[in-house]
Design a protein around this motif. Structure first.
Motif, PDB file in Angstrom:
ATOM      1  N   VAL A   1      -9.844 -23.043 -13.725  1.00  0.00           N
ATOM      2  CA  VAL A   1      -8.700 -23.904 -14.003  1.00  0.00           C
ATOM      3  C   VAL A   1      -7.892 -23.355 -15.169  1.00  0.00           C
ATOM      4  CG1 VAL A   1      -8.005 -26.233 -14.694  1.00  0.00           C
ATOM      5  CG2 VAL A   1      -9.938 -25.918 -13.133  1.00  0.00           C
ATOM      6  N   ARG A   2      -6.585 -23.429 -15.036  1.00  0.00           N
ATOM      7  CA  ARG A   2      -5.653 -23.096 -16.115  1.00  0.00           C
ATOM      8  C   ARG A   2      -4.869 -24.355 -16.435  1.00  0.00           C
ATOM      9  NH1 ARG A   2       0.086 -20.764 -15.542  1.00  0.00           N
ATOM     10  NH2 ARG A   2       0.620 -20.181 -17.664  1.00  0.00           N
ATOM     11  N   ILE A   3      -4.688 -24.647 -17.724  1.00  0.00           N
ATOM     12  CA  ILE A   3      -3.784 -25.712 -18.143  1.00  0.00           C
ATOM     13  C   ILE A   3      -2.607 -25.019 -18.810  1.00  0.00           C
ATOM     14  CG2 ILE A   3      -4.934 -26.143 -20.367  1.00  0.00           C
ATOM     15  CD1 ILE A   3      -4.265 -29.141 -19.949  1.00  0.00           C
ATOM     16  N   TYR A   4      -1.396 -25.401 -18.430  1.00  0.00           N
ATOM     17  CA  TYR A   4      -0.196 -24.737 -18.929  1.00  0.00           C
ATOM     18  C   TYR A   4       0.900 -25.775 -19.122  1.00  0.00           C
ATOM     19  CZ  TYR A   4       1.808 -25.232 -14.293  1.00  0.00           C
ATOM     20  OH  TYR A   4       2.299 -25.763 -13.126  1.00  0.00           O
ATOM     21  N   THR A   5       2.006 -25.378 -19.728  1.00  0.00           N
ATOM     22  CA  THR A   5       3.139 -26.258 -19.947  1.00  0.00           C
ATOM     23  C   THR A   5       4.203 -25.970 -18.897  1.00  0.00           C
ATOM     24  OG1 THR A   5       2.697 -26.171 -22.319  1.00  0.00           O
ATOM     25  CG2 THR A   5       4.844 -27.025 -21.645  1.00  0.00           C
TER      26      THR A   5
ATOM     27  N   PHE B   1      -2.470 -28.892 -14.706  1.00  0.00           N
ATOM     28  CA  PHE B   1      -3.544 -27.998 -14.284  1.00  0.00           C
ATOM     29  C   PHE B   1      -3.120 -27.202 -13.057  1.00  0.00           C
ATOM     30  CE2 PHE B   1      -5.874 -31.647 -16.183  1.00  0.00           C
ATOM     31  CZ  PHE B   1      -6.576 -30.970 -17.166  1.00  0.00           C
ATOM     32  N   GLU B   2      -3.721 -26.021 -12.897  1.00  0.00           N
ATOM     33  CA  GLU B   2      -3.577 -25.241 -11.673  1.00  0.00           C
ATOM     34  C   GLU B   2      -4.826 -24.376 -11.517  1.00  0.00           C
ATOM     35  OE1 GLU B   2      -0.292 -22.502 -11.756  1.00  0.00           O
ATOM     36  OE2 GLU B   2      -1.175 -21.261 -13.306  1.00  0.00           O
TER      37      GLU B   2
ATOM     38  N   VAL C   1     -14.978 -22.735 -16.568  1.00  0.00           N
ATOM     39  CA  VAL C   1     -14.058 -21.935 -17.371  1.00  0.00           C
ATOM     40  C   VAL C   1     -12.676 -22.574 -17.311  1.00  0.00           C
ATOM     41  CG1 VAL C   1     -12.974 -19.670 -17.665  1.00  0.00           C
ATOM     42  CG2 VAL C   1     -15.342 -19.825 -16.847  1.00  0.00           C
ATOM     43  N   LEU C   2     -12.048 -22.718 -18.458  1.00  0.00           N
ATOM     44  CA  LEU C   2     -10.683 -23.220 -18.570  1.00  0.00           C
ATOM     45  C   LEU C   2      -9.858 -22.169 -19.288  1.00  0.00           C
ATOM     46  CD1 LEU C   2      -8.502 -25.555 -18.578  1.00  0.00           C
ATOM     47  CD2 LEU C   2      -9.355 -26.067 -20.878  1.00  0.00           C
TER      48      LEU C   2
ATOM     49  N   THR D   1       2.967 -24.915 -25.821  1.00  0.00           N
ATOM     50  CA  THR D   1       4.145 -25.690 -26.199  1.00  0.00           C
ATOM     51  C   THR D   1       4.059 -27.048 -25.519  1.00  0.00           C
ATOM     52  OG1 THR D   1       5.427 -24.837 -24.339  1.00  0.00           O
ATOM     53  CG2 THR D   1       5.571 -23.607 -26.415  1.00  0.00           C
ATOM     54  N   GLY D   2       5.014 -27.916 -25.785  1.00  0.00           N
ATOM     55  CA  GLY D   2       5.069 -29.200 -25.096  1.00  0.00           C
ATOM     56  C   GLY D   2       4.088 -30.209 -25.655  1.00  0.00           C
ATOM     57  N   SER D   3       3.746 -31.195 -24.817  1.00  0.00           N
ATOM     58  CA  SER D   3       2.940 -32.335 -25.253  1.00  0.00           C
ATOM     59  C   SER D   3       1.453 -32.032 -25.400  1.00  0.00           C
ATOM     60  CB  SER D   3       3.114 -33.488 -24.270  1.00  0.00           C
ATOM     61  OG  SER D   3       2.692 -33.107 -22.970  1.00  0.00           O
ATOM     62  N   GLY D   4       0.973 -30.994 -24.758  1.00  0.00           N
ATOM     63  CA  GLY D   4      -0.434 -30.638 -24.872  1.00  0.00           C
ATOM     64  C   GLY D   4      -1.332 -31.505 -24.012  1.00  0.00           C
TER      65      GLY D   4
END
Length: 113
Positions: A4-8, A16-17, A87-88, A94-97
């Motif tokens: 998983v990836r967390i991004y803005t 998430f993606e 794994v993340l 940036t952004g709200s987090g």
């Protein structure tokens, strides 16, 4: 392999993606390799019930949970749980987090790389 990836996103909200690991295969070898640049590793210990309110990743980092479990909430409201071996790729710089909550009744230990 994927994780998983967390991004803005363009609206400044984290989401998430699935991140598919781009293994490279050398001719004659059946071993795939994926390399990324790193300059440090940090082990973290978070007690049961620990909550880290809205925050952004301090840098692009891989976070691997070793023990315990945490739930992350993205800016778009989606929640995902991460347990041992998950794994993340924390990439919401940036952004709200996001919010991190330890949901297990044991200490969550993770390594950030």
């Amino acid at each position: 392999m994927s994780f998983v990836r967390i991004y803005t996103d363009v609206d400044g909200k984290s989401r998430f993606e699935e991140f598919v690991v781009p293994f490279e295969y050398a001719s004659g070898f059946d071993v795939g390799t994926y390399r990324d640049i790193t300059s440090w590793a940090e082990f973290r210990s978070q007690a049961p019930g620990f909550i880290q309110d809205w925050h952004r990743a301090p840098r692009r980092q891989y976070v691997i949970t070793l023990t315990g479990e945490a739930e992350l909430e993205a800016g778009n409201g989606e929640r995902r749980r991460f347990g041992p071996g998950d794994v993340l790729l924390a990439d919401d710089l940036t952004g709200s987090g996001h919010v991190t909550k330890v949901t297990s009744d044991v200490v969550r230990v993770s390594i950030a790389i």
